[in-house]
Design an enzyme around this catalytic site. Structure first.
Site, PDB file in Angstrom:
ATOM      1  N   GLN A 105       0.844  -1.196   0.000  1.00  0.00           N
ATOM      2  CA  GLN A 105       0.000   0.000   0.000  1.00  0.00           C
ATOM      3  C   GLN A 105       0.876   1.240   0.000  1.00  0.00           C
ATOM      4  OE1 GLN A 105      -3.564  -0.294   2.433  1.00  0.00           O
ATOM      5  NE2 GLN A 105      -2.880   1.507   3.534  1.00  0.00           N
ATOM      6  N   GLY A 106       0.601   2.147  -0.919  1.00  0.00           N
ATOM      7  CA  GLY A 106       1.374   3.377  -1.003  1.00  0.00           C
ATOM      8  C   GLY A 106       0.470   4.580  -1.196  1.00  0.00           C
ATOM      9  N   TYR A 107       1.031   5.738  -0.953  1.00  0.00           N
ATOM     10  CA  TYR A 107       0.264   6.981  -0.993  1.00  0.00           C
ATOM     11  C   TYR A 107       0.822   7.922  -2.048  1.00  0.00           C
ATOM     12  CZ  TYR A 107      -2.107   5.182   2.984  1.00  0.00           C
ATOM     13  OH  TYR A 107      -2.881   4.378   3.780  1.00  0.00           O
ATOM     14  N   LEU A 108      -0.076   8.378  -2.936  1.00  0.00           N
ATOM     15  CA  LEU A 108       0.281   9.358  -3.942  1.00  0.00           C
ATOM     16  C   LEU A 108       0.132  10.762  -3.374  1.00  0.00           C
ATOM     17  CD1 LEU A 108      -1.545   7.801  -7.025  1.00  0.00           C
ATOM     18  CD2 LEU A 108       0.707   7.263  -6.097  1.00  0.00           C
ATOM     19  N   GLN A 119       4.684   8.185  -2.651  1.00  0.00           N
ATOM     20  CA  GLN A 119       5.533   9.008  -1.786  1.00  0.00           C
ATOM     21  C   GLN A 119       5.960   8.241  -0.549  1.00  0.00           C
ATOM     22  OE1 GLN A 119       3.244  12.474  -0.808  1.00  0.00           O
ATOM     23  NE2 GLN A 119       3.244  13.251  -2.888  1.00  0.00           N
TER      24      GLN A 119
END
Length: 156
Positions: free
Chosen positions: A29-32, A83
């Site tokens: 899981q990653g955050y833009l 990010q």
């Protein structure tokens, strides 16, 4: 308008370890985008990809829009645009007509386990499994997006 009503809890490690549970699903899981008012998240499981946009949490409620996307695109977004990122294994546990999602974090958040339950309203009543302990719904440090910035290993 999409809405998520979710409460979060810590679990009793000893009771969790002795619980018979289904196989977990690995999640990357990653955050833009991450700020106090909104997040844009990409999630990849072993079989699917998702793009999720979430608004600011008020109590246990926030706006949420989630879309399934091709897994290859989710991985590309994570590899090139994320990010901040975390990984976890998610278990879905049925208890008294509700599904509890239990996230066992790894990497920089190893040692943290959080159980979540989605509700129809903030006033909905439900029973807690005996492996659930302290509620942390309104503690922002337990938000997944914040765990990518200040991971569990840095709390001590």
């Amino acid at each position: 308008m999409g809405k998520e009503i979710e409460r979060k809890f810590l679990i009793n490690q000893q009771k969790w370890d002795s619980l018979s549970k289904p196989a977990g699903k690995l999640v990357r899981q990653g955050y833009l985008l991450t700020d106090k008012n909104k997040t844009v998240r990409v999630r990849a499981t072993e079989a699917k990809g998702f793009l999720t946009i979430k608004g600011q949490t008020v109590g246990a409620t926030r706006l949420e829009y989630e879309y399934e996307i091709p897994l290859t695109e989710a991985v590309e977004l994570l590899d090139h645009f994320s990010q901040a990122e975390l990984s976890k294994t998610r278990y879905e546990i049925a208890f008294e007509g509700k599904v509890w999602e239990v996230d066992v974090f790894s990497g920089h958040n190893e040692g943290l386990i959080v159980a979540e339950i989605e509700l129809e309203s903030e006033t909905e009543t439900f029973n807690l499994p005996d492996w659930v302990s302290k509620e942390v719904t309104e503690e922002e440090k337990y938000y997944n997006s914040n765990l990518t910035i200040t991971p569990f290993k840095n709390w001590i």
